[in-house]
Motif scaffolding. Structure first.
Motif, PDB file in Angstrom:
ATOM      1  N   GLY A   4      38.171  30.136  -2.654  1.00 38.04           N
ATOM      2  CA  GLY A   4      37.532  30.072  -3.959  1.00 38.04           C
ATOM      3  C   GLY A   4      36.573  28.927  -4.169  1.00 38.04           C
ATOM      4  N   LEU A   5      36.399  28.038  -3.174  1.00 37.65           N
ATOM      5  CA  LEU A   5      35.429  26.956  -3.338  1.00 37.65           C
ATOM      6  C   LEU A   5      34.013  27.507  -3.485  1.00 37.65           C
ATOM      7  N   LYS A  34      27.505  24.070  -0.435  1.00 38.03           N
ATOM      8  CA  LYS A  34      28.322  24.145  -1.652  1.00 38.03           C
ATOM      9  C   LYS A  34      29.796  23.924  -1.339  1.00 38.03           C
ATOM     10  N   ILE A  35      30.257  24.470  -0.227  1.00 37.19           N
ATOM     11  CA  ILE A  35      31.662  24.313   0.152  1.00 37.19           C
ATOM     12  C   ILE A  35      31.959  22.860   0.519  1.00 37.19           C
ATOM     13  N   VAL A  36      31.051  22.233   1.266  1.00 37.02           N
ATOM     14  CA  VAL A  36      31.244  20.829   1.636  1.00 37.02           C
ATOM     15  C   VAL A  36      31.166  19.932   0.401  1.00 37.02           C
ATOM     16  N   ALA A  37      30.228  20.225  -0.500  1.00 40.18           N
ATOM     17  CA  ALA A  37      30.110  19.417  -1.714  1.00 40.18           C
ATOM     18  C   ALA A  37      31.361  19.532  -2.578  1.00 40.18           C
ATOM     19  N   ALA A  38      31.896  20.742  -2.704  1.00 34.66           N
ATOM     20  CA  ALA A  38      33.070  20.958  -3.549  1.00 34.66           C
ATOM     21  C   ALA A  38      34.322  20.348  -2.941  1.00 34.66           C
ATOM     22  N   ALA A  40      20.014  22.966   5.876  1.00 35.88           N
ATOM     23  CA  ALA A  40      19.889  23.001   4.415  1.00 35.88           C
ATOM     24  C   ALA A  40      20.428  21.706   3.844  1.00 35.88           C
ATOM     25  N   THR A  41      19.788  21.214   2.794  1.00 35.14           N
ATOM     26  CA  THR A  41      20.263  20.017   2.129  1.00 35.14           C
ATOM     27  C   THR A  41      20.173  20.223   0.625  1.00 35.14           C
ATOM     28  N   SER A  42      21.208  19.774  -0.091  1.00 38.67           N
ATOM     29  CA  SER A  42      21.257  19.929  -1.542  1.00 38.67           C
ATOM     30  C   SER A  42      21.854  18.680  -2.169  1.00 38.67           C
ATOM     31  N   HIS A  43      21.359  18.360  -3.361  1.00 38.83           N
ATOM     32  CA  HIS A  43      21.903  17.239  -4.126  1.00 38.83           C
ATOM     33  C   HIS A  43      22.603  17.810  -5.346  1.00 38.83           C
ATOM     34  N   PHE A  44      23.862  17.459  -5.510  1.00 44.02           N
ATOM     35  CA  PHE A  44      24.674  17.976  -6.609  1.00 44.02           C
ATOM     36  C   PHE A  44      24.981  16.853  -7.590  1.00 44.02           C
ATOM     37  N   GLY A  63      30.911  16.490 -12.792  1.00 44.69           N
ATOM     38  CA  GLY A  63      31.286  15.092 -12.653  1.00 44.69           C
ATOM     39  C   GLY A  63      31.249  14.545 -11.243  1.00 44.69           C
ATOM     40  N   VAL A  64      30.808  15.323 -10.250  1.00 40.54           N
ATOM     41  CA  VAL A  64      30.756  14.864  -8.865  1.00 40.54           C
ATOM     42  C   VAL A  64      29.303  14.837  -8.405  1.00 40.54           C
ATOM     43  N   THR A  65      28.880  13.706  -7.839  1.00 38.80           N
ATOM     44  CA  THR A  65      27.528  13.580  -7.302  1.00 38.80           C
ATOM     45  C   THR A  65      27.608  13.514  -5.789  1.00 38.80           C
ATOM     46  N   ARG A  66      26.959  14.462  -5.139  1.00 36.49           N
ATOM     47  CA  ARG A  66      26.983  14.490  -3.680  1.00 36.49           C
ATOM     48  C   ARG A  66      25.657  15.005  -3.145  1.00 36.49           C
TER      49      ARG A  66
END
Length: 230
Positions: free
Chosen positions: A76-77, A207-211, A171-175, A187-190
């Protein structure tokens, strides 16, 4: 396209028609999966009432099945549903079922990577020996030439050198709460980067790694990927 800037790089002297083939392949994905395109399968689903069965186009079917597989494998992540959660929709054969009225789908975490893969597929079929496709940080390259990877500096601006990519995807993303990409928990910055054989996996795995905060998540090894937290 896809809510971002899309760039195709081809060998010097390539025919203009090759660029057109690559962009056309990406446009086909956008027409199926963009929630902002009123004619897309996703937009039709989001506007439909509970109990609706929608026949899916081929691109939509492939990406939704991939999203379901990632949802199950990540416990579910990874979840493309909004409103009423992952139980509000289901895919049966070539149809998308809407089980709850409030549920909507957002494929922003996987469709862009799939679109890049489709662009690459079209360029390979055109007989090109090398090319790269970059959609807002979702990048794939094939052939003998490498592409320099540069990461955006989120704090001070500018970019920094990260490495070289050949025959693969990155791919790179900032959350964060203020960025375009957000985690459902908030509330999480990654800042996450993932390298993988295909861009659909690189895109979704960020998204899975960030979560999870886990750069050794079991799905990475299963899909031949590596991840970094910056």
């Amino acid at each position: 396209m896809l809510g971002t800037l899309v760039e195709i790089n081809l060998p010097a002297g390539s025919e203009q028609a090759c660029f057109a083939l690559g962009f056309a392949a990406i446009a086909e994905v956008q027409a199926c999966l963009s929630r902002f395109d009123p004619g897309s399968d996703v937009a039709h689903f989001n506007a439909a009432a509970a109990g609706t069965h929608l026949r899916l186009r081929a691109h939509s079917l492939r990406v939704l099945r991939a999203a379901l597989a990632l949802q199950n494998a990540s416990l579910g992540l990874f979840d493309i549903s909004q409103g009423s959660g992952p139980l509000g929709w289901r895919v049966e054969q070539d149809r998308l079922l809407k089980l709850e009225h409030a549920v909507t789908l957002n494929l922003g975490g996987i469709a862009k990577g799939f679109a890049v893969d489709q662009g690459v597929k079209a360029l390979r079929q055109a007989g090109l020996a090398w090319a790269s496709v970059n959609a807002g940080g979702d990048l794939r390259v094939f052939g003998p030439q490498t592409v320099a990877l540069k990461l955006r500096q989120e704090q001070g601006g500018g970019v920094c050198d990260f490495g070289q990519l050949a025959d693969g995807a990155f791919a790179t993303s900032h959350f964060s709460d203020s960025s375009r990409s957000r985690l459902s928990g908030g509330g999480v910055t990654r800042h996450v980067s993932v390298a993988a054989p295909r861009c659909i996996w690189a895109d979704a795995l960020t998204k899975i790694v960030a979560a999870s905060g886990d750069t050794a998540h079991p799905l990475l090894a299963r899909l031949g990927a590596s991840a970094w937290l910056h």
